[in-house]
Design a protein around this motif. Structure first.
Motif, PDB file in Angstrom:
ATOM      1  N   GLY A 110      -3.727   6.132  -4.160  1.00 25.70           N
ATOM      2  CA  GLY A 110      -3.260   5.024  -4.987  1.00 25.70           C
ATOM      3  C   GLY A 110      -4.353   4.009  -5.242  1.00 25.70           C
ATOM      4  N   PHE A 111      -5.138   3.681  -4.195  1.00 27.65           N
ATOM      5  CA  PHE A 111      -6.234   2.726  -4.371  1.00 27.65           C
ATOM      6  C   PHE A 111      -7.403   3.328  -5.153  1.00 27.65           C
ATOM      7  CE2 PHE A 111      -4.148   0.380  -0.898  1.00 27.65           C
ATOM      8  CZ  PHE A 111      -4.213  -0.903  -1.410  1.00 27.65           C
ATOM      9  N   LYS A 112      -7.418   4.649  -5.292  1.00 25.21           N
ATOM     10  CA  LYS A 112      -8.430   5.310  -6.120  1.00 25.21           C
ATOM     11  C   LYS A 112      -7.977   5.441  -7.574  1.00 25.21           C
ATOM     12  CE  LYS A 112     -10.542   8.183  -2.493  1.00 25.21           C
ATOM     13  NZ  LYS A 112     -10.716   9.579  -1.999  1.00 25.21           N
ATOM     14  N   ASP A 113      -6.798   4.913  -7.872  1.00 25.57           N
ATOM     15  CA  ASP A 113      -6.239   4.951  -9.226  1.00 25.57           C
ATOM     16  C   ASP A 113      -5.957   6.378  -9.689  1.00 25.57           C
ATOM     17  OD1 ASP A 113      -5.224   3.808 -11.532  1.00 25.57           O
ATOM     18  OD2 ASP A 113      -7.149   3.789 -12.571  1.00 25.57           O
ATOM     19  N   GLN A 114      -5.540   7.236  -8.757  1.00 30.53           N
ATOM     20  CA  GLN A 114      -5.099   8.570  -9.146  1.00 30.53           C
ATOM     21  C   GLN A 114      -3.676   8.504  -9.694  1.00 30.53           C
ATOM     22  OE1 GLN A 114      -5.543  11.684  -6.277  1.00 30.53           O
ATOM     23  NE2 GLN A 114      -7.757  11.391  -6.043  1.00 30.53           N
ATOM     24  N   THR A 115      -3.367   9.357 -10.641  1.00 26.91           N
ATOM     25  CA  THR A 115      -2.019   9.404 -11.200  1.00 26.91           C
ATOM     26  C   THR A 115      -1.086  10.159 -10.258  1.00 26.91           C
ATOM     27  OG1 THR A 115      -2.311  11.496 -12.370  1.00 26.91           O
ATOM     28  CG2 THR A 115      -3.022   9.486 -13.507  1.00 26.91           C
ATOM     29  N   ASP A 116       0.213  10.035 -10.503  1.00 28.04           N
ATOM     30  CA  ASP A 116       1.172  10.785  -9.688  1.00 28.04           C
ATOM     31  C   ASP A 116       1.025  12.281  -9.916  1.00 28.04           C
ATOM     32  OD1 ASP A 116       3.586  11.428 -11.884  1.00 28.04           O
ATOM     33  OD2 ASP A 116       2.517   9.566 -12.257  1.00 28.04           O
ATOM     34  N   GLY A 117       0.488  12.674 -11.078  1.00 25.83           N
ATOM     35  CA  GLY A 117       0.225  14.092 -11.323  1.00 25.83           C
ATOM     36  C   GLY A 117      -0.973  14.601 -10.552  1.00 25.83           C
ATOM     37  N   GLU A 118      -1.973  13.743 -10.312  1.00 28.61           N
ATOM     38  CA  GLU A 118      -3.176  14.136  -9.578  1.00 28.61           C
ATOM     39  C   GLU A 118      -2.983  14.078  -8.066  1.00 28.61           C
ATOM     40  OE1 GLU A 118      -6.952  12.580 -12.087  1.00 28.61           O
ATOM     41  OE2 GLU A 118      -5.536  11.021 -11.513  1.00 28.61           O
ATOM     42  N   ALA A 119      -2.210  13.097  -7.590  1.00 29.64           N
ATOM     43  CA  ALA A 119      -2.083  12.851  -6.151  1.00 29.64           C
ATOM     44  C   ALA A 119      -1.021  13.773  -5.556  1.00 29.64           C
ATOM     45  CB  ALA A 119      -1.717  11.388  -5.913  1.00 29.64           C
ATOM     46  N   ASN A 120      -1.465  14.778  -4.822  1.00 31.51           N
ATOM     47  CA  ASN A 120      -0.536  15.775  -4.280  1.00 31.51           C
ATOM     48  C   ASN A 120       0.375  15.211  -3.211  1.00 31.51           C
ATOM     49  OD1 ASN A 120      -1.599  17.815  -5.921  1.00 31.51           O
ATOM     50  ND2 ASN A 120      -3.237  18.266  -4.442  1.00 31.51           N
ATOM     51  N   HIS A 121       0.011  14.087  -2.631  1.00 27.94           N
ATOM     52  CA  HIS A 121       0.830  13.502  -1.562  1.00 27.94           C
ATOM     53  C   HIS A 121       1.782  12.430  -2.067  1.00 27.94           C
ATOM     54  CE1 HIS A 121      -1.231  15.335   2.020  1.00 27.94           C
ATOM     55  NE2 HIS A 121      -2.105  15.602   1.049  1.00 27.94           N
ATOM     56  N   PHE A 122       1.767  12.184  -3.373  1.00 32.36           N
ATOM     57  CA  PHE A 122       2.714  11.245  -3.984  1.00 32.36           C
ATOM     58  C   PHE A 122       4.091  11.905  -4.050  1.00 32.36           C
ATOM     59  CE2 PHE A 122       4.932   9.069  -7.357  1.00 32.36           C
ATOM     60  CZ  PHE A 122       4.490   7.767  -7.297  1.00 32.36           C
ATOM     61  N   ALA A 167       0.835  -1.207   0.000  1.00 32.93           N
ATOM     62  CA  ALA A 167       0.000   0.000   0.000  1.00 32.93           C
ATOM     63  C   ALA A 167       0.868   1.255   0.000  1.00 32.93           C
ATOM     64  CB  ALA A 167      -0.935  -0.005   1.202  1.00 32.93           C
ATOM     65  N   GLY A 168       2.029   1.179   0.668  1.00 31.55           N
ATOM     66  CA  GLY A 168       2.929   2.317   0.734  1.00 31.55           C
ATOM     67  C   GLY A 168       3.562   2.694  -0.591  1.00 31.55           C
ATOM     68  N   ASN A 169       3.393   1.865  -1.617  1.00 34.95           N
ATOM     69  CA  ASN A 169       3.892   2.225  -2.949  1.00 34.95           C
ATOM     70  C   ASN A 169       3.080   3.355  -3.562  1.00 34.95           C
ATOM     71  OD1 ASN A 169       5.707   0.145  -2.638  1.00 34.95           O
ATOM     72  ND2 ASN A 169       4.692  -1.245  -4.069  1.00 34.95           N
ATOM     73  N   MET A 170       1.893   3.590  -3.002  1.00 38.79           N
ATOM     74  CA  MET A 170       1.020   4.704  -3.413  1.00 38.79           C
ATOM     75  C   MET A 170       0.465   4.536  -4.826  1.00 38.79           C
ATOM     76  SD  MET A 170       3.298   7.876  -1.858  1.00 38.79           S
ATOM     77  CE  MET A 170       4.797   7.290  -2.646  1.00 38.79           C
ATOM     78  N   ILE A 171       0.415   3.284  -5.314  1.00 38.01           N
ATOM     79  CA  ILE A 171      -0.112   3.051  -6.663  1.00 38.01           C
ATOM     80  C   ILE A 171      -1.222   1.999  -6.664  1.00 38.01           C
ATOM     81  CG2 ILE A 171       2.028   3.721  -7.811  1.00 38.01           C
ATOM     82  CD1 ILE A 171       2.656   0.734  -8.147  1.00 38.01           C
ATOM     83  N   GLY A 172      -1.684   1.560  -5.479  1.00 37.80           N
ATOM     84  CA  GLY A 172      -2.677   0.502  -5.410  1.00 37.80           C
ATOM     85  C   GLY A 172      -2.085  -0.829  -5.854  1.00 37.80           C
TER      86      GLY A 172
END
Length: 505
Positions: free
Chosen positions: A489-501, A262-267
Motif C-alpha cells: 500500500g505504501f508503495k502505491d501498488q493497486t489492488d490488482g498488483e498486490a497479491n496480499h490485498f 496502514a492496515g487499510n493497505m492503500i497507504g
C-alpha cells in the motif's frame, strides 16, 4: 521490552538524502512517519490509539458534517426557491426548469475527473476550502439572475465547483480512518444531508414570511451563499491535509494515526500520477459495477431532489406546505442512514448485502406513489419521504470504493468515474419528470423503479465476485491483509498488483 520490527517500505529511511524531486513525489506522504513506528513497542502504540481516534472524531468529523450540511443546502436551494415565484419570475416554465435543474450536473460531469486528479496532486484541505469559497460567491450571484440564460450559466458553474467536495471528503476519511471505522463515519456525514433538508425546509418556510426588498427565492440563495462564505474560511483554517500535518495531534500521535490506517493497505497519499493505473481502473469489474450503481443513484437523486416540491404540491398542498412537508425527509435520512453504516461496520463483510436491502423501502415507496389514489394524499407524502433514503446506497458504494480500490491514481480515476456517472444520472433524473404527466409523473416513476431493481442486482453480483476473488487469492498466495499488504500500500501498488490485498465485502 523488545520493539516490534516493521518492514522497510521505501528505498531509504530518509527522503531528503540522495533522492531526486521525482523520487520524493513518488513516495507516499505517510511513509516517513510509518518508518518511525519501529521506534515504539506495539503496546505503546496501541495505548495511544483510542486517544488519537477520539481527537480525530472531535476535529475531523464536525468539520466534515458541517461542510456537508451547507453544501447540500446549495443543491436544495433551487428546489426550495421553486416553491415560490422563481419559475414565473425568470420564465422557467415547463422543461426550462428541468434544464436549470439538470445543468448543475453538466458542470459536475465536466469537472468530475479533473477534480479527483487535482485532489491527488494538491493539498486536499486547501483545494477544498477554495472550492467552498468560490461556490459561495456563485450562490450569492443567483440573487442577480434575471432570466433563463443567466440561471443556466450560474448553475453550470456551481455544479463544476461543487464536483470536488464529495471525493475530497472521501479522500480525507480514507486518510484518517480504518476500514471498519469508515462505514459509520461516512454514513454520519452523509446523514447531515438530512440535517440540510430539515434546516433548508425551515429556512425556506421562515424566509417565505420575511418582509424584504428581495423576493423570497432571492433571500434563499443569499442566506445560503453567505453561510458558505463564512464556513470556507473556517475550513481553510482548521482542516488538515493529512495525518502527517494534523496540528491537533502531537508528533507521536501522528505516527499512531499513520500506524492505524496502514492496515487499510492503500497507504496515505502519493502525489505521483501513474497512467497505467487508469487502464486498470477502466477494466476493473468492481469499478464497472460501482459506476452502474452511481448512475442509478444519480437518476434517483436528480429526480427526487429537484421535484419533491412538485410531487407534494401535486398531491394537493400549497407551496408553503410543500416546503414544510419536506422537513421529515431530513429526519429519515439523518437517523436511518447512520444505522446502515453502523451495521456495515459492525457486521463484517455485509456492505453489499446492506446496500441491496436498503433499496427495498424506497422501491416500495415508488410503487406506492404509482398505485395509490390521489385522495390518499398523506400516504403519497409518506411514500415520497422514503425516497430520501437514497443516501444510504450512495454512501455504501463510496465506502466500497475507498476500501477496495488501491493505487492512488487508480482510486482517483475510479472516484472520478463514479461521480461522472452520478452526474450523468442526475441529468437524466431531472429530465424524466415531464410536465405533461403531472402530478404522478409515470415515466419518471418507472425509471426510478428500474434503477432500484438494478442496484439490488448489481450489489449482490459485486459481493459474489469479490468473495470469489478473495478465495482465489487465499488459495494461491495464502492469507492476506498482512504486513506485506501494508508495504504494498505504501508503495502505491493497486489492488490488482498486490497479491496480499483482500476485498471488504
Amino acid at each position: 521490552m523488545e520493539k516490534e520490527k516493521q518492514p522497510e517500505i521505501a528505498p531509504a529511511p530518509s527522503v531528503d538524502e540522495g533522492q531526486s524531486a521525482t523520487e520524493k513525489q513518488m513516495r507516499d506522504i505517510g511513509a516517513d512517519l510509518y518508518l518511525e513506528v519501529q521506534q515504539y513497542s506495539r503496546e505503546e502504540l496501541d495505548a495511544e490509539r483510542k486517544i488519537v481516534l477520539r481527537k480525530i472524531d472531535w476535529v475531523i468529523m464536525p468539520m466534515i458534517c458541517i461542510t456537508y450540511t451547507i453544501q447540500f443546502l446549495d443543491k436544495l436551494s433551487l428546489n426550495y426557491a421553486s416553491a415560490y415565484t422563481l419559475i414565473p419570475d425568470l420564465s422557467l416554465e415547463g422543461q426550462r426548469y428541468s434544464w436549470v435543474a439538470a445543468i448543475f450536473n453538466f458542470g459536475y460531469l465536466f469537472w468530475a475527473l479533473p477534480a479527483n486528479y487535482l485532489i491527488q496532486r494538491l493539498p486536499v484541505s486547501k483545494y477544498t476550502g477554495v472550492m467552498i469559497l468560490t461556490w459561495s460567491i456563485l450562490l450569492c450571484c443567483h440573487v442577480a439572475a434575471k432570466n433563463y440564460a443567466g440561471m443556466l450559466v450560474l448553475r453550470f458553474l456551481l455544479g463544476m465547483f461543487e464536483a470536488s467536495i464529495s471525493p475530497a471528503i472521501m479522500n480525507i476519511v480514507s486518510m484518517f480512518y480504518m476500514r471498519d471505522e469508515q462505514p459509520l463515519r461516512m454514513c454520519i456525514f452523509l446523514a447531515f444531508n438530512g440535517m440540510a433538508t430539515m434546516v433548508g425546509a425551515l429556512l425556506g418556510y421562515g424566509l417565505g414570511h420575511a418582509s424584504s426588498a428581495l423576493k423570497t427565492w432571492q433571500l434563499i440563495f443569499l442566506v445560503i451563499g453567505v453561510l458558505n462564505f463564512v464556513w470556507s474560511w473556517v475550513f481553510l483554517w482548521m482542516m488538515p491535509d493529512s495525518p502527517s500535518s494534523a496540528k491537533f495531534l502531537s508528533h507521536k500521535q501522528r505516527i499512531v494515526a499513520i500506524d492505524r490506517i496502514a492496515g487499510n493497505m492503500i497507504g496515505v497519499k502519493t502525489l505521483h500520477f501513474r497512467p497505467y493505473q487508469i487502464r486498470e481502473a477502466l477494466l476493473d469489474v468492481k469499478v464497472q459495477c460501482l459506476v452502474l450503481i452511481a448512475l442509478a443513484c444519480g437518476v434517483i437523486n436528480g429526480g427526487v431532489s429537484n421535484f419533491a416540491s412538485s410531487l407534494i404540491k401535486g398531491y394537493g398542498f400549497s407551496g408553503l406546505s410543500a416546503t414544510l412537508l419536506q422537513l421529515p425527509t431530513g429526519a429519515f435520512e439523518f437517523f436511518l442512514v447512520p444505522l446502515c453504516g453502523l451495521a456495515a461496520g459492525y457486521f463484517k463483510n455485509t456492505r453489499c448485502i446492506i446496500l441491496a436491502l436498503i433499496c427495498l423501502p424506497p422501491l416500495g415507496g415508488l410503487l406506492g406513489i404509482r398505485l395509490t389514489g390521489l385522495e390518499h394524499r398523506w400516504t403519497l407524502v409518506g411514500c415520497t419521504w422514503l425516497q430520501y433514503l437514497v443516501g444510504a446506497p450512495v454512501i455504501l458504494s463510496w465506502n466500497l470504493l475507498t476500501t477496495n480500490i488501491a493505487g492512488h491514481t487508480k482510486r482517483s480515476t475510479a472516484n472520478g468515474l463514479w461521480f461522472l456517472f452520478y452526474a450523468a444520472g442526475n441529468i437524466a433524473g431531472a429530465n424524466i419528470f415531464f410536465a405533461r404527466e403531472k402530478p404522478r409523473y409515470f415515466s419518471a416513476l418507472t425509471g426510478l423503479i428500474t434503477c432500484y431493481c438494478g442496484m439490488v442486482g448489481v450489489s449482490l453480483f459485486l459481493r459474489v465476485w469479490m468473495g470469489w476473488e478473495n478465495k482465489r487469492r487465499d488459495r494461491l498466495y495464502g492469507a492476506g491483509e498482512d504486513e506485506q499488504a501494508v508495504v504494498d500500500g505504501f508503495k502505491d501498488q493497486t489492488d490488482g498488483e498486490a497479491n496480499h490485498f483482500r476485498y471488504a465485502l
